[in-house]
Write a protein that holds these residues in place. Structure first.
Motif, PDB file in Angstrom:
ATOM      1  N   HIS A  67      33.864  29.174  28.661  1.00 26.40           N
ATOM      2  CA  HIS A  67      33.248  30.445  29.032  1.00 26.40           C
ATOM      3  C   HIS A  67      34.215  31.579  28.744  1.00 26.40           C
ATOM      4  N   THR A  68      33.647  32.695  28.448  1.00 23.26           N
ATOM      5  CA  THR A  68      34.445  33.916  28.417  1.00 23.26           C
ATOM      6  C   THR A  68      34.187  34.624  29.740  1.00 23.26           C
ATOM      7  N   TYR A  69      35.169  35.353  30.201  1.00 25.17           N
ATOM      8  CA  TYR A  69      35.073  35.993  31.505  1.00 25.17           C
ATOM      9  C   TYR A  69      35.172  37.500  31.350  1.00 25.17           C
ATOM     10  N   GLN A  70      34.200  38.191  31.923  1.00 33.76           N
ATOM     11  CA  GLN A  70      34.239  39.638  32.027  1.00 33.76           C
ATOM     12  C   GLN A  70      34.415  39.916  33.517  1.00 33.76           C
ATOM     13  N   ILE A  71      35.574  40.419  33.869  1.00 35.80           N
ATOM     14  CA  ILE A  71      35.902  40.643  35.277  1.00 35.80           C
ATOM     15  C   ILE A  71      35.831  42.140  35.553  1.00 35.80           C
ATOM     16  N   TYR A  72      35.249  42.467  36.701  1.00 31.72           N
ATOM     17  CA  TYR A  72      35.069  43.852  37.108  1.00 31.72           C
ATOM     18  C   TYR A  72      35.666  44.064  38.493  1.00 31.72           C
ATOM     19  N   GLY A  73      36.355  45.180  38.654  1.00 32.03           N
ATOM     20  CA  GLY A  73      36.897  45.575  39.941  1.00 32.03           C
ATOM     21  C   GLY A  73      36.863  47.082  40.055  1.00 32.03           C
ATOM     22  N   ASN A  74      36.877  47.584  41.281  1.00 29.15           N
ATOM     23  CA  ASN A  74      36.754  49.027  41.466  1.00 29.15           C
ATOM     24  C   ASN A  74      38.067  49.708  41.834  1.00 29.15           C
ATOM     25  N   TYR A 106      43.273  32.573  29.821  1.00 25.29           N
ATOM     26  CA  TYR A 106      41.812  32.637  29.787  1.00 25.29           C
ATOM     27  C   TYR A 106      41.244  33.816  29.008  1.00 25.29           C
ATOM     28  N   ARG A 107      42.088  34.720  28.572  1.00 25.23           N
ATOM     29  CA  ARG A 107      41.667  35.841  27.723  1.00 25.23           C
ATOM     30  C   ARG A 107      40.468  36.604  28.289  1.00 25.23           C
ATOM     31  N   PHE A 108      40.510  36.865  29.570  1.00 22.11           N
ATOM     32  CA  PHE A 108      39.414  37.602  30.195  1.00 22.11           C
ATOM     33  C   PHE A 108      39.526  39.091  29.905  1.00 22.11           C
ATOM     34  N   SER A 109      38.385  39.765  29.946  1.00 20.94           N
ATOM     35  CA  SER A 109      38.400  41.218  29.885  1.00 20.94           C
ATOM     36  C   SER A 109      38.324  41.724  31.317  1.00 20.94           C
ATOM     37  N   LEU A 110      38.925  42.865  31.555  1.00 23.20           N
ATOM     38  CA  LEU A 110      38.948  43.446  32.896  1.00 23.20           C
ATOM     39  C   LEU A 110      38.546  44.903  32.781  1.00 23.20           C
ATOM     40  N   GLU A 111      37.495  45.278  33.506  1.00 22.55           N
ATOM     41  CA  GLU A 111      36.995  46.640  33.448  1.00 22.55           C
ATOM     42  C   GLU A 111      36.777  47.183  34.844  1.00 22.55           C
ATOM     43  N   TRP A 112      36.868  48.509  34.933  1.00 18.36           N
ATOM     44  CA  TRP A 112      36.600  49.198  36.183  1.00 18.36           C
ATOM     45  C   TRP A 112      35.095  49.303  36.375  1.00 18.36           C
ATOM     46  N   ILE A 113      34.657  49.214  37.631  1.00 15.45           N
ATOM     47  CA  ILE A 113      33.255  49.399  37.998  1.00 15.45           C
ATOM     48  C   ILE A 113      33.243  50.220  39.278  1.00 15.45           C
TER      49      ILE A 113
END
Length: 126
Positions: A67-74, A106-113
């Motif tokens: 799986h690829t992971y798109q992680i979001y945090g505020n 794991y090469r996840f992406s991390l974006e603000w939400i």
């Protein structure tokens, strides 16, 4: 796979001896995690939340492989630190290094939400 993390500061008159609740959710597989945590700041508790999510993914690879992971945090500070656009305070550098080690694996992406769009808060009081 979309994953979300965040933390919620507990009121000072809370019966808990902790200062916050760290939480993450992986809606696609129906996983939600919440735990009291004694953090010193919102950056500290949000790093703890992100690391709890990454440790969960790491420890359950038989369920999450390929799986690829798109992680979001505020929390802008945590997201920007992991994305290497901001340097965290010295006391959190070791937490940043842990997150970056997971990113290498794991090469996840991390974006603000925005907090209002972060589902960890929808389920906080369940």
């Amino acid at each position: 796979m979309e994953c979300f993390f965040g933390s919620y500061e507990l009121p000072s008159d809370s019966r808990q001896d902790k200062s916050a609740v760290v939480t993450f959710t992986i809606p696609q597989v129906g996983i939600t995690f919440k735990a009291p945590f004694d953090g010193v700041s919102s950056d500290h508790t949000d790093f703890a939340s992100l690391l709890a999510l990454l440790e969960f993914i790491d420890g359950n690879q038989k369920y999450f492989s390929n799986h690829t992971y798109q992680i979001y945090g505020n929390n802008h500070h945590v997201v920007d630190a992991v994305n290497k656009t901001e340097h965290p305070p010295d006391e959190y550098v070791h937490l940043l290094h842990k997150a970056l080690n997971y990113r290498d694996r794991y090469r996840f992406s991390l974006e603000w939400i925005a907090a209002r769009d972060n589902p960890v808060y929808d389920q906080l009081f369940d």
